[in-house]
Design an enzyme around this catalytic site. Structure first.
Site, PDB file in Angstrom:
ATOM      1  N   HIS A  19       0.859  -1.203   0.000  1.00 40.65           N
ATOM      2  CA  HIS A  19       0.000   0.000   0.000  1.00 40.65           C
ATOM      3  C   HIS A  19       0.889   1.245   0.000  1.00 40.65           C
ATOM      4  O   HIS A  19       1.456   1.604   1.032  1.00 40.65           O
ATOM      5  CB  HIS A  19      -0.898   0.007   1.244  1.00 40.65           C
ATOM      6  CG  HIS A  19      -1.873   1.141   1.295  1.00 40.65           C
ATOM      7  ND1 HIS A  19      -3.217   0.954   1.551  1.00 40.65           N
ATOM      8  CD2 HIS A  19      -1.729   2.483   1.123  1.00 40.65           C
ATOM      9  CE1 HIS A  19      -3.835   2.128   1.542  1.00 40.65           C
ATOM     10  NE2 HIS A  19      -2.936   3.076   1.277  1.00 40.65           N
ATOM     11  N   HIS A  21       1.427   5.433  -1.749  1.00 35.99           N
ATOM     12  CA  HIS A  21       1.013   6.563  -2.588  1.00 35.99           C
ATOM     13  C   HIS A  21       2.247   7.107  -3.282  1.00 35.99           C
ATOM     14  O   HIS A  21       3.166   7.597  -2.613  1.00 35.99           O
ATOM     15  CB  HIS A  21       0.356   7.655  -1.735  1.00 35.99           C
ATOM     16  CG  HIS A  21      -0.889   7.172  -1.053  1.00 35.99           C
ATOM     17  ND1 HIS A  21      -2.139   7.308  -1.630  1.00 35.99           N
ATOM     18  CD2 HIS A  21      -1.075   6.511   0.113  1.00 35.99           C
ATOM     19  CE1 HIS A  21      -3.040   6.765  -0.820  1.00 35.99           C
ATOM     20  NE2 HIS A  21      -2.423   6.270   0.233  1.00 35.99           N
ATOM     21  N   LYS A 105      -9.612  -0.291  -5.379  1.00 38.07           N
ATOM     22  CA  LYS A 105      -9.606   0.386  -4.081  1.00 38.07           C
ATOM     23  C   LYS A 105     -10.950   1.037  -3.789  1.00 38.07           C
ATOM     24  O   LYS A 105     -11.460   1.811  -4.607  1.00 38.07           O
ATOM     25  CB  LYS A 105      -8.497   1.446  -4.061  1.00 38.07           C
ATOM     26  CG  LYS A 105      -8.396   2.256  -2.781  1.00 38.07           C
ATOM     27  CD  LYS A 105      -7.850   1.443  -1.609  1.00 38.07           C
ATOM     28  CE  LYS A 105      -7.933   2.208  -0.288  1.00 38.07           C
ATOM     29  NZ  LYS A 105      -6.798   3.096  -0.068  1.00 38.07           N
ATOM     30  N   HIS A 142     -10.543   1.165   2.326  1.00 37.87           N
ATOM     31  CA  HIS A 142     -10.288   2.200   3.345  1.00 37.87           C
ATOM     32  C   HIS A 142     -11.459   2.095   4.317  1.00 37.87           C
ATOM     33  O   HIS A 142     -12.561   2.528   4.011  1.00 37.87           O
ATOM     34  CB  HIS A 142     -10.204   3.601   2.714  1.00 37.87           C
ATOM     35  CG  HIS A 142      -9.884   4.654   3.735  1.00 37.87           C
ATOM     36  ND1 HIS A 142      -8.679   5.301   3.788  1.00 37.87           N
ATOM     37  CD2 HIS A 142     -10.608   5.129   4.783  1.00 37.87           C
ATOM     38  CE1 HIS A 142      -8.668   6.138   4.826  1.00 37.87           C
ATOM     39  NE2 HIS A 142      -9.824   6.053   5.433  1.00 37.87           N
ATOM     40  N   HIS A 180      -4.505  -0.553   6.087  1.00 36.56           N
ATOM     41  CA  HIS A 180      -3.960   0.242   7.208  1.00 36.56           C
ATOM     42  C   HIS A 180      -4.861   0.194   8.445  1.00 36.56           C
ATOM     43  O   HIS A 180      -5.401   1.212   8.870  1.00 36.56           O
ATOM     44  CB  HIS A 180      -3.680   1.684   6.797  1.00 36.56           C
ATOM     45  CG  HIS A 180      -4.711   2.352   5.924  1.00 36.56           C
ATOM     46  ND1 HIS A 180      -6.045   2.403   6.257  1.00 36.56           N
ATOM     47  CD2 HIS A 180      -4.607   2.999   4.736  1.00 36.56           C
ATOM     48  CE1 HIS A 180      -6.701   3.050   5.318  1.00 36.56           C
ATOM     49  NE2 HIS A 180      -5.849   3.418   4.378  1.00 36.56           N
ATOM     50  N   ASP A 253       1.482   2.719   3.559  1.00 35.94           N
ATOM     51  CA  ASP A 253       0.623   3.895   3.386  1.00 35.94           C
ATOM     52  C   ASP A 253       1.470   5.163   3.370  1.00 35.94           C
ATOM     53  O   ASP A 253       1.005   6.231   3.789  1.00 35.94           O
ATOM     54  CB  ASP A 253      -0.471   3.986   4.454  1.00 35.94           C
ATOM     55  CG  ASP A 253      -1.609   4.920   4.023  1.00 35.94           C
ATOM     56  OD1 ASP A 253      -1.720   5.213   2.819  1.00 35.94           O
ATOM     57  OD2 ASP A 253      -2.373   5.360   4.899  1.00 35.94           O
TER      58      ASP A 253
HETATM   59  O1  DOR Z   1      -3.178   9.544   5.692  1.00 29.77           O
HETATM   60  C1  DOR Z   1      -3.595   9.253   4.577  1.00 29.77           C
HETATM   61  N1  DOR Z   1      -3.076   9.796   3.450  1.00 29.77           N
HETATM   62  N2  DOR Z   1      -4.611   8.389   4.463  1.00 29.77           N
HETATM   63  C2  DOR Z   1      -5.200   8.121   3.306  1.00 29.77           C
HETATM   64  O2  DOR Z   1      -6.116   7.350   3.293  1.00 29.77           O
HETATM   65  C3  DOR Z   1      -4.787   8.825   2.066  1.00 29.77           C
HETATM   66  C4  DOR Z   1      -3.417   9.298   2.149  1.00 29.77           C
HETATM   67  C5  DOR Z   1      -3.044  10.282   1.065  1.00 29.77           C
HETATM   68  O3  DOR Z   1      -3.349  10.030  -0.100  1.00 29.77           O
HETATM   69  O4  DOR Z   1      -2.428  11.296   1.380  1.00 29.77           O
HETATM   70 ZN    ZN Z   2      -3.357   5.087   1.637  1.00 30.67          ZN
END
Ligand code: DOR
Ligand code: ZN
Length: 349
Positions: A19, A21, A105, A142, A180, A253
């Site tokens: 997971h 980003h 997702k 989520h 998460h 995450d």
């Molecule tokens: O803390 C987070 N940041 N939780 C999420 O679900 C998304 C993520 C983000 O894309 O910044």
């Molecule tokens: Zn995330």
């Protein structure tokens, strides 16, 4: 089994991040090498602006990631689709046919960063979920309700009752990753549930409870969603991660945000850990006296759940004290990694 060669060296099968980003453009080019240095593969979140909602979007995003990968780095992005009320069963079939889209997702609309296009009512997705179940395409969840009447700290537990249980009753064979997780409720639910369910756990939820956000003042770099919880929940997550239960695996995450978007009156949610993820996890596992369980969590349980081969290479962590940089360049701006300026006592070599 991870080899603990000496108390000062750990060798693991090369891990994956289930997971992450990566964002896009110059920000992606800046953060991608951090993830690629630590992990062989990563499940790439689709919450771009606009979100990655079609197989064609995911193909184009994947091409951009591969083009931004520095020469000589081996890394496989495992792509995902962003589920909306309008995602069609045919889109799922097209996604499956690519071979590089590994999951879909679910962001409940309004739950977190770039979730406005998310699902407003899961019942609208019934036909699509049926096809996912049939094709063995995992749904990554989520798991927070978005009802503002519900206390922020209770939104995950309430989600289990209101959404997760009905979803799994209606689609008992659907593969689900509860992403998460942050509570004892979620850890227990996943450990005890029947059928194909697993959960990712971040390093920051293993290391910190909610006090960290408010220690001596407000600390925006510890604000993420789902938000850090009480100590009893952190302890339950540590127990789950180090239990050897194959349903729990690594998902950082890691969520890069520009420093000005975090250190502001209404800061974004997300902790940046891609730079030092394995070292953070090793710290948490060592604190629990469970370094011997790190390899299963980081390198074996994830591929097993996703039906992918375990990686071939190895990585080594050495006991060495180093200081996490106060900030890292990200395109035209900077980001602040988790625990910036603090020392870590493990270092990936
Ligand atoms: O803390 C987070 N940041 N939780 C999420 O679900 C998304 C993520 C983000 O894309 O910044
Ligand atoms: Zn995330």
């Amino acid at each position: 089994m991870s080899t603990i060669e000496s108390p000062d060296t750990i060798t693991l099968i090369r891990p994956d991040d289930w997971h992450v980003h990566l964002r896009d453009g110059a920000h992606m080019a800046a953060v991608l090498p951090h993830t690629a240095r630590q992990f062989a593969r990563a499940i790439v979140m689709p919450n771009l602006k606009p979100p990655v909602t079609t197989a064609a979007d995911a193909a184009a995003y994947r091409d951009r990631i591969l083009a931004a990968l520095p020469q000589g780095m081996a890394f496989e992005p495992l792509m995902t689709l962003y589920l909306t009320d309008a995602t069609s069963p045919d889109e799922i079939r097209r996604a499956q046919d690519t071979g590089f889209i590994h999951a879909v997702k679910l962001y409940p609309a309004g739950a977190t960063t770039n979730s406005a296009a998310g699902v407003t009512d899961l019942r609208k997705c019934a036909r699509t979920l049926e096809v996912m179940q049939e094709l063995d395409m995992p749904l990554l969840v989520h798991g927070e309700v978005t009802d503002h009447e519900i206390d922020l700290f209770d939104r995950e537990a309430v989600f289990i009752e209101r959404v997760m249980r009905p979803l799994r009753r209606d689609f008992p064979e659907l593969k689900i990753v509860f992403e998460h997780i942050t509570t004892r409720d979620a850890a227990q639910y996943v450990a005890e549930a029947e059928g194909p369910i697993a959960a990712t756990i971040t390093a920051h939820h293993l290391l910190y409870n909610r006090n960290e956000i408010f220690k001596g003042g407000i600390n925006p770099h510890y604000y993420c969603l789902p938000v850090l919880k009480r100590e009893e929940h952190r302890l339950a997550l540590v127990t789950a991660a180090t239990s050897g239960d194959e349903r729990f695996f690594l998902g950082t995450d890691s969520a890069p945000h520009a420093v000005h978007a975090k250190e502001t009156a209404c800061g974004c949610a997300g902790c940046y850990t891609a730079l030092h993820a394995l070292e953070l996890y090793a710290t948490a596992f060592e604190q629990a006296g469970a370094l011997d369980k790190l390899e299963a969590f980081a390198s074996l349980n994830g591929p097993n759940f996703y039906g992918l081969p375990v990686n071939e290479g190895k990585v080594t962590l050495k006991r060495e004290t180093w200081t996490i940089p106060p900030s890292v360049a990200m395109g035209e701006t900077q980001l602040v990694p988790l625990d910036a300026g603090d020392q870590l006592h493990w270092k990936m070599s």
